[in-house]
Design a protein around this motif. Structure first.
Motif, PDB file in Angstrom:
ATOM      1  N   UNK A 127     117.291  24.263  39.731  1.00  0.00           N
ATOM      2  CA  UNK A 127     116.468  25.467  40.023  1.00  0.00           C
ATOM      3  C   UNK A 127     115.952  25.824  39.074  1.00  0.00           C
ATOM      4  N   UNK A 128     116.551  26.079  37.866  1.00  0.00           N
ATOM      5  CA  UNK A 128     116.024  26.583  36.371  1.00  0.00           C
ATOM      6  C   UNK A 128     114.781  25.542  36.169  1.00  0.00           C
ATOM      7  N   UNK A 129     115.071  24.336  36.005  1.00  0.00           N
ATOM      8  CA  UNK A 129     113.887  23.495  35.584  1.00  0.00           C
ATOM      9  C   UNK A 129     112.678  23.448  36.608  1.00  0.00           C
ATOM     10  N   UNK A 130     113.108  23.477  37.860  1.00  0.00           N
ATOM     11  CA  UNK A 130     111.818  23.734  38.917  1.00  0.00           C
ATOM     12  C   UNK A 130     111.085  24.925  38.718  1.00  0.00           C
ATOM     13  N   UNK A 131     111.845  26.057  38.557  1.00  0.00           N
ATOM     14  CA  UNK A 131     110.962  27.440  38.215  1.00  0.00           C
ATOM     15  C   UNK A 131     110.265  27.246  37.062  1.00  0.00           C
ATOM     16  N   UNK A 132     110.893  26.772  35.893  1.00  0.00           N
ATOM     17  CA  UNK A 132     110.180  26.746  34.842  1.00  0.00           C
ATOM     18  C   UNK A 132     108.796  26.067  34.923  1.00  0.00           C
ATOM     19  N   UNK A 133     108.669  24.711  35.353  1.00  0.00           N
ATOM     20  CA  UNK A 133     107.218  24.078  35.549  1.00  0.00           C
ATOM     21  C   UNK A 133     106.554  24.687  36.629  1.00  0.00           C
ATOM     22  N   UNK A 134     107.053  25.406  37.535  1.00  0.00           N
ATOM     23  CA  UNK A 134     106.331  25.912  38.498  1.00  0.00           C
ATOM     24  C   UNK A 134     105.503  27.197  37.735  1.00  0.00           C
ATOM     25  N   UNK A 135     106.183  27.943  37.174  1.00  0.00           N
ATOM     26  CA  UNK A 135     105.544  28.956  36.358  1.00  0.00           C
ATOM     27  C   UNK A 135     104.410  28.348  35.208  1.00  0.00           C
ATOM     28  N   UNK A 136     104.862  27.363  34.852  1.00  0.00           N
ATOM     29  CA  UNK A 136     103.822  26.656  33.937  1.00  0.00           C
ATOM     30  C   UNK A 136     102.588  26.453  34.616  1.00  0.00           C
ATOM     31  N   UNK A 137     102.742  25.333  35.581  1.00  0.00           N
ATOM     32  CA  UNK A 137     101.729  25.031  36.368  1.00  0.00           C
ATOM     33  C   UNK A 137     100.892  26.011  37.133  1.00  0.00           C
ATOM     34  N   UNK A 183     111.093  27.951  46.396  1.00  0.00           N
ATOM     35  CA  UNK A 183     111.393  26.760  46.003  1.00  0.00           C
ATOM     36  C   UNK A 183     113.006  26.641  45.379  1.00  0.00           C
ATOM     37  N   UNK A 184     113.564  27.550  45.324  1.00  0.00           N
ATOM     38  CA  UNK A 184     114.861  27.697  44.843  1.00  0.00           C
ATOM     39  C   UNK A 184     115.725  27.371  46.393  1.00  0.00           C
ATOM     40  N   UNK A 185     115.382  27.759  47.360  1.00  0.00           N
ATOM     41  CA  UNK A 185     115.844  27.578  48.659  1.00  0.00           C
ATOM     42  C   UNK A 185     115.560  25.989  48.935  1.00  0.00           C
ATOM     43  N   UNK A 186     114.539  25.326  48.614  1.00  0.00           N
ATOM     44  CA  UNK A 186     114.493  24.034  48.873  1.00  0.00           C
ATOM     45  C   UNK A 186     115.193  23.099  48.263  1.00  0.00           C
ATOM     46  N   UNK A 187     115.251  23.268  46.972  1.00  0.00           N
ATOM     47  CA  UNK A 187     116.076  22.814  46.041  1.00  0.00           C
ATOM     48  C   UNK A 187     117.587  22.800  46.371  1.00  0.00           C
ATOM     49  N   UNK A 188     117.988  23.921  46.712  1.00  0.00           N
ATOM     50  CA  UNK A 188     119.341  24.033  47.181  1.00  0.00           C
ATOM     51  C   UNK A 188     119.756  23.332  48.545  1.00  0.00           C
ATOM     52  N   UNK A 245     117.818  32.609  53.224  1.00  0.00           N
ATOM     53  CA  UNK A 245     117.780  31.357  52.805  1.00  0.00           C
ATOM     54  C   UNK A 245     119.509  30.522  52.799  1.00  0.00           C
ATOM     55  N   UNK A 246     120.003  31.327  51.936  1.00  0.00           N
ATOM     56  CA  UNK A 246     121.454  30.855  51.781  1.00  0.00           C
ATOM     57  C   UNK A 246     122.100  30.767  52.884  1.00  0.00           C
ATOM     58  N   UNK A 247     121.900  31.629  53.729  1.00  0.00           N
ATOM     59  CA  UNK A 247     122.667  31.746  54.958  1.00  0.00           C
ATOM     60  C   UNK A 247     122.323  30.317  55.944  1.00  0.00           C
ATOM     61  N   UNK A 248     120.944  30.313  55.802  1.00  0.00           N
ATOM     62  CA  UNK A 248     120.420  28.976  56.804  1.00  0.00           C
ATOM     63  C   UNK A 248     120.915  27.633  56.052  1.00  0.00           C
ATOM     64  N   UNK A 249     120.989  27.588  54.971  1.00  0.00           N
ATOM     65  CA  UNK A 249     121.365  26.413  54.375  1.00  0.00           C
ATOM     66  C   UNK A 249     122.712  26.050  54.552  1.00  0.00           C
ATOM     67  N   UNK A 250     123.565  26.992  54.367  1.00  0.00           N
ATOM     68  CA  UNK A 250     125.046  26.594  54.602  1.00  0.00           C
ATOM     69  C   UNK A 250     125.429  26.602  56.116  1.00  0.00           C
ATOM     70  N   UNK A 293     115.383  23.037  55.498  1.00  0.00           N
ATOM     71  CA  UNK A 293     113.727  23.198  55.205  1.00  0.00           C
ATOM     72  C   UNK A 293     112.969  23.814  56.023  1.00  0.00           C
ATOM     73  N   UNK A 294     112.915  23.449  57.218  1.00  0.00           N
ATOM     74  CA  UNK A 294     111.840  23.839  58.114  1.00  0.00           C
ATOM     75  C   UNK A 294     112.379  25.377  58.526  1.00  0.00           C
ATOM     76  N   UNK A 295     113.556  25.836  58.662  1.00  0.00           N
ATOM     77  CA  UNK A 295     113.872  27.163  58.805  1.00  0.00           C
ATOM     78  C   UNK A 295     113.774  28.009  57.685  1.00  0.00           C
ATOM     79  N   UNK A 296     113.893  27.441  56.437  1.00  0.00           N
ATOM     80  CA  UNK A 296     113.305  28.215  55.204  1.00  0.00           C
ATOM     81  C   UNK A 296     111.878  28.627  55.344  1.00  0.00           C
ATOM     82  N   UNK A 297     111.008  27.674  55.570  1.00  0.00           N
ATOM     83  CA  UNK A 297     109.643  28.123  55.696  1.00  0.00           C
ATOM     84  C   UNK A 297     109.309  28.973  56.759  1.00  0.00           C
TER      85      UNK A 297
END
Length: 258
Positions: free
Chosen positions: A57-67, A101-106, A206-211, A240-244
């Motif tokens: 999650x941290x790596x994804x967030x880092x590059x997302x902010x940079x891009x 992004x965190x929700x999709x990664x998790x 999102x956490x509830x839906x994923x679990x 993933x669909x429910x998160x969106x």
């Protein structure tokens, strides 16, 4: 008529699954708020969902902010609106990109893991053994995961927000030539508490839906190893669909009148 019959079957299957998931979620939620709570199981799930998901999650967030900073500069520089980049980065990360992004990664990591673990227990009759031993499988297997998902994903998103904003700061200051003090000032100038709160509420949903999707598809898996694989795929896709979908609904709830 065959085409209409196919549509009808699909609609009926969708309604049947919606009802089944709703009943499963209702029973699991009722057991989640009712003692006794299995603290050891909840702690294990919190560690798995929160701590072990932090690197991806941290790596994804880092590059997302940079891009995001680079892309914003490419567009805004055409209109001499470079000063809006810090505001765009921090609001985009806290409201949308961080939670989604965190929700999709998790979902890809934890949802699949839950479905595979519970699905394996189902096909090897371990869940039936729990019932035989007078242990409620929903209370023992599902409730700890729901509690951990709803509590740990907001913490993950909070960390992702900080890392994502930091990624935008690094690119803006060291590559695009922004003044560090001015960038930080613009970052916090228009940031409101509601921006962060809305993202954390989304993360809890999102956490509830994923679990829920991971446990539901694993709990209902049939047919040996192939059934477990199918349940794992369905858990990730539906989560993933429910998160969106829920992302739009929560955004509408918070910001529709602004």
């Amino acid at each position: 008529m065959g085409f209409l019959a196919a549509i009808g079957r699909a609609v009926l299957q969708l309604l049947a699954m919606t009802g089944s998931v709703s009943l499963f979620a209702g029973r699991a939620m009722a057991l989640s708020v009712r003692p006794p709570w299995h603290a050891r199981l909840i702690g294990r799930q919190m560690l798995d969902i929160g701590f072990y998901s932090l690197p991806v999650v941290g790596m994804t967030a880092l590059f997302t902010g940079m891009v995001l900073a680079l892309q914003s500069y490419t567009g805004f520089s055409r209109f001499a609106a470079d000063s809006a980049i810090p505001t765009v980065v921090v609001i985009s990360i806290t409201r949308e990109l961080g939670p989604v992004i965190a929700g999709l990664m998790v979902a890809g990591r934890i949802g699949a893991s839950m479905a595979a673990e519970i699905g394996t227990m189902r096909v090897t009759e371990q869940i039936d053994a729990l019932t035989t031993l007078a242990t409620n499988p929903l209370k023992y297997l599902v409730a700890p995961r729901l509690i951990a998902g709803m509590t740990m994903l907001p913490l993950l998103v909070l960390v992702a927000d900080v890392i994502g904003v930091f990624g935008g700061y690094v690119v803006s200051v060291h590559k695009l030539g922004f003044n560090p003090a001015n960038y930080l000032k613009r970052t916090f100038e228009y940031l409101q508490v509601m921006d962060v709160v809305s993202g954390l509420v989304k993360a809890s949903v999102f956490g509830f839906l994923i679990a829920l999707m991971g446990c539901y598809h694993g709990y209902r898996s049939r047919g040996g190893a192939q059934g477990v694989g199918t349940a794992t795929t369905q858990a990730v896709v539906t989560a993933s669909i429910l998160i969106l979908l829920s992302n739009y609904l929560v955004t509408e709830l918070f910001f529709s009148r602004q």
